[in-house]
Design an enzyme around this catalytic site. Structure first.
Site, mmCIF file in Angstrom:
data_model
loop_
_atom_site.group_PDB
_atom_site.id
_atom_site.type_symbol
_atom_site.label_atom_id
_atom_site.label_comp_id
_atom_site.label_asym_id
_atom_site.label_seq_id
_atom_site.Cartn_x
_atom_site.Cartn_y
_atom_site.Cartn_z
ATOM 1 N N GLU A 19 -37.963 -39.913 -5.303
ATOM 2 C CA GLU A 19 -37.358 -40.836 -5.463
ATOM 3 C C GLU A 19 -38.523 -41.477 -4.101
ATOM 4 O O GLU A 19 -39.589 -40.984 -3.989
ATOM 5 C CB GLU A 19 -36.243 -39.736 -4.827
ATOM 6 C CG GLU A 19 -35.284 -40.085 -5.713
ATOM 7 C CD GLU A 19 -34.085 -40.588 -5.925
ATOM 8 O OE1 GLU A 19 -34.535 -41.924 -5.021
ATOM 9 O OE2 GLU A 19 -33.430 -40.981 -6.113
ATOM 10 N N ARG A 107 -25.185 -33.986 0.664
ATOM 11 C CA ARG A 107 -27.188 -33.931 0.725
ATOM 12 C C ARG A 107 -27.334 -35.372 2.055
ATOM 13 O O ARG A 107 -26.701 -36.446 0.883
ATOM 14 C CB ARG A 107 -27.625 -32.926 -0.181
ATOM 15 C CG ARG A 107 -27.812 -34.378 -1.795
ATOM 16 C CD ARG A 107 -29.196 -33.575 -1.967
ATOM 17 N NE ARG A 107 -28.640 -34.312 -3.888
ATOM 18 C CZ ARG A 107 -29.178 -35.683 -4.054
ATOM 19 N NH1 ARG A 107 -29.901 -36.261 -2.785
ATOM 20 N NH2 ARG A 107 -28.904 -35.822 -5.068
ATOM 21 N N ASN A 109 -29.694 -38.093 1.022
ATOM 22 C CA ASN A 109 -30.401 -39.235 -0.307
ATOM 23 C C ASN A 109 -31.284 -40.166 0.299
ATOM 24 O O ASN A 109 -31.657 -39.635 1.157
ATOM 25 C CB ASN A 109 -28.967 -39.418 -1.377
ATOM 26 C CG ASN A 109 -29.821 -40.092 -2.782
ATOM 27 O OD1 ASN A 109 -30.744 -39.108 -2.689
ATOM 28 N ND2 ASN A 109 -29.676 -41.256 -3.588
ATOM 29 N N GLU A 127 -25.678 -31.113 -5.610
ATOM 30 C CA GLU A 127 -25.556 -30.809 -6.873
ATOM 31 C C GLU A 127 -25.446 -29.477 -6.998
ATOM 32 O O GLU A 127 -24.777 -28.856 -8.191
ATOM 33 C CB GLU A 127 -27.008 -31.099 -7.632
ATOM 34 C CG GLU A 127 -27.051 -32.577 -8.053
ATOM 35 C CD GLU A 127 -28.245 -33.258 -6.872
ATOM 36 O OE1 GLU A 127 -27.875 -32.913 -5.605
ATOM 37 O OE2 GLU A 127 -28.795 -34.039 -7.022
ATOM 38 N N ASN A 163 -27.836 -45.241 -1.417
ATOM 39 C CA ASN A 163 -28.985 -45.052 -2.008
ATOM 40 C C ASN A 163 -29.290 -46.505 -1.535
ATOM 41 O O ASN A 163 -29.657 -46.847 -0.264
ATOM 42 C CB ASN A 163 -28.595 -45.432 -3.863
ATOM 43 C CG ASN A 163 -29.251 -44.331 -4.172
ATOM 44 O OD1 ASN A 163 -29.812 -43.821 -3.620
ATOM 45 N ND2 ASN A 163 -28.958 -43.759 -5.360
ATOM 46 N N ASP A 212 -29.995 -48.034 -8.034
ATOM 47 C CA ASP A 212 -30.693 -47.290 -6.885
ATOM 48 C C ASP A 212 -31.249 -47.766 -5.489
ATOM 49 O O ASP A 212 -30.474 -48.465 -5.011
ATOM 50 C CB ASP A 212 -31.043 -45.943 -8.274
ATOM 51 C CG ASP A 212 -31.611 -45.412 -7.467
ATOM 52 O OD1 ASP A 212 -31.811 -44.434 -6.633
ATOM 53 O OD2 ASP A 212 -30.807 -43.690 -8.217
HETATM 54 C C1 BGC Z 1 -29.628 -38.872 -6.396
HETATM 55 C C2 BGC Z 1 -29.666 -38.995 -8.370
HETATM 56 C C3 BGC Z 1 -28.304 -39.459 -9.010
HETATM 57 C C4 BGC Z 1 -28.611 -40.736 -8.924
HETATM 58 C C5 BGC Z 1 -27.908 -41.923 -8.881
HETATM 59 C C6 BGC Z 1 -30.396 -41.057 -6.653
HETATM 60 O O1 BGC Z 1 -30.258 -41.274 -5.963
HETATM 61 O O2 BGC Z 1 -30.374 -38.639 -5.848
HETATM 62 O O3 BGC Z 1 -28.829 -37.324 -7.887
HETATM 63 O O4 BGC Z 1 -28.119 -39.359 -10.034
HETATM 64 O O5 BGC Z 1 -29.371 -42.062 -7.456
HETATM 65 O O6 BGC Z 1 -27.942 -43.418 -9.192
HETATM 66 CA CA CA Z 2 -32.368 -43.210 -4.990
#
Ligand code: BGC
Ligand code: CA
Length: 305
Positions: A19, A107, A109, A127, A163, A212
């Site tokens: 990621e 958490r 991201n 999670e 995201n 995302d």
């Molecule tokens: C997260 C994942 C999530 C996904 C969904 C990611 O950025 O880390 O845990 O399932 O996005 O779009």
């Molecule tokens: Ca992501």
């Protein structure tokens, strides 16, 4: 070595949940995280000199700092890594500077640095949280802005899965993805104040895939990774799809421009949540890919703190 027009694996290595791919212009290296493994990785534009730094806790996003070192969105908040002389692996320990999510079932991201050097990152349900959120309760995630002086402010509440983030070439729009909405949104953006204004929908993602990570190119188009969608999609500033890049894996998690002239698009594909059968059917899961985007990306910025 120039990238090919079709995506090709950048490295032989596979990662669990790659990621947060971002280009570190000063060091001429690509950075990304293996999110739940708590590792930051780096390599050259062509995949050489693979390097890793273990943070010992989940890390959702990373960005270079202007004076060297890294800023990270870690499980519980924000952390800094001071400048290292050589390899990332030899870096000093990360220092937590904000731990507002320490006791929360959340958490951090994805995140990104705005054109004035502020680091933006948001949260989602964790999670591994000891007390997961009750089904049906409103999303408890948020989007935060870390300023160069270390101040953290909540910019948006009620976020499901925070995201992708990116800014228009003029810096007057902030593109943002809350994956659970299924949309890529555009906020009016006050660059001087670092403030979000009116929110509009740039595009809705149909067909069950979730938007995302994202990256913006020099034409002002938005490239968005589709988790569950096997592709990266290029949207014009009006929200029209004008290109699709297919990947050999469903969980396309982030994309970023880097390399010579910022003309290579790097894409991460995650293995998170895939069973053995899905993994057999998705040879690209866990890999990073590179392709010649045919257009330059906007420069990414270093955190000014
Ligand atoms: C997260 C994942 C999530 C996904 C969904 C990611 O950025 O880390 O845990 O399932 O996005 O779009
Ligand atoms: Ca992501």
């Amino acid at each position: 070595m120039a990238a090919a027009a079709a995506p090709e694996p950048l490295l032989a290595e596979r990662f669990e949940h790659p990621e947060g791919v971002v280009w570190d212009a000063a060091a001429e290296r690509l950075l990304w995280v293996d999110l739940l493994q708590g590792r930051v990785h780096a390599c050259d534009a062509d995949g050489g000199r693979l390097d890793a730094l273990d943070l010992g806790r989940p890390v959702g996003a990373v960005a270079p700092r202007a004076g060297g070192g890294l800023v990270c969105a870690v499980r519980e908040g924000f952390a800094l890594v001071d400048a290292a002389a050589g390899a990332l692996a030899a870096s000093p320990e990360s220092r937590t500077i904000d731990d507002r999510l320490r006791d929360a079932p959340l958490r951090m991201n994805d995140g990104a640095v705005d054109p004035r050097g502020r680091f933006w990152a948001g949260s989602m349900a964790w999670e591994d949280a000891p007390a997961p959120p009750a089904a049906g309760s409103p999303p408890a995630g948020a989007l935060y802005r870390l300023d160069p002086d270390g101040t953290v402010g909540e910019q948006l509440a009620g976020v499901g899965i925070s995201n992708g983030l990116g800014w228009s070439p003029e810096g007057d729009r902030c593109y943002y993805v809350d994956s659970v909405t299924g949309r890529v949104d555009a906020f009016a953006f006050d660059l001087d104040a670092g403030a979000l204004g009116a929110r509009t929908t740039l595009a809705e993602i149909e067909g069950g895939a979730a938007p995302d990570g994202l990256a913006v190119d020099a034409d002002g188009c938005v490239w968005v990774a589709l988790w569950g969608g096997w592709e990266v999609r290029r949207l014009t500033p009006a929200g029209v799809v004008d290109r699709v890049v297919e990947l050999p894996g469903a969980h396309v998690s982030t994309c970023a421009f880097g390399g010579p002239g910022l003309r290579t698009l790097y894409v991460s594909v995650s293995q998170q949540g895939l069973d053995e059968r899905a993994l057999r059917e998705q040879p690209g899961a866990g890999h990073l890919f590179a392709l010649d985007a045919g257009v330059a990306g906007l420069p990414t910025h270093a955190f000014a703190g």
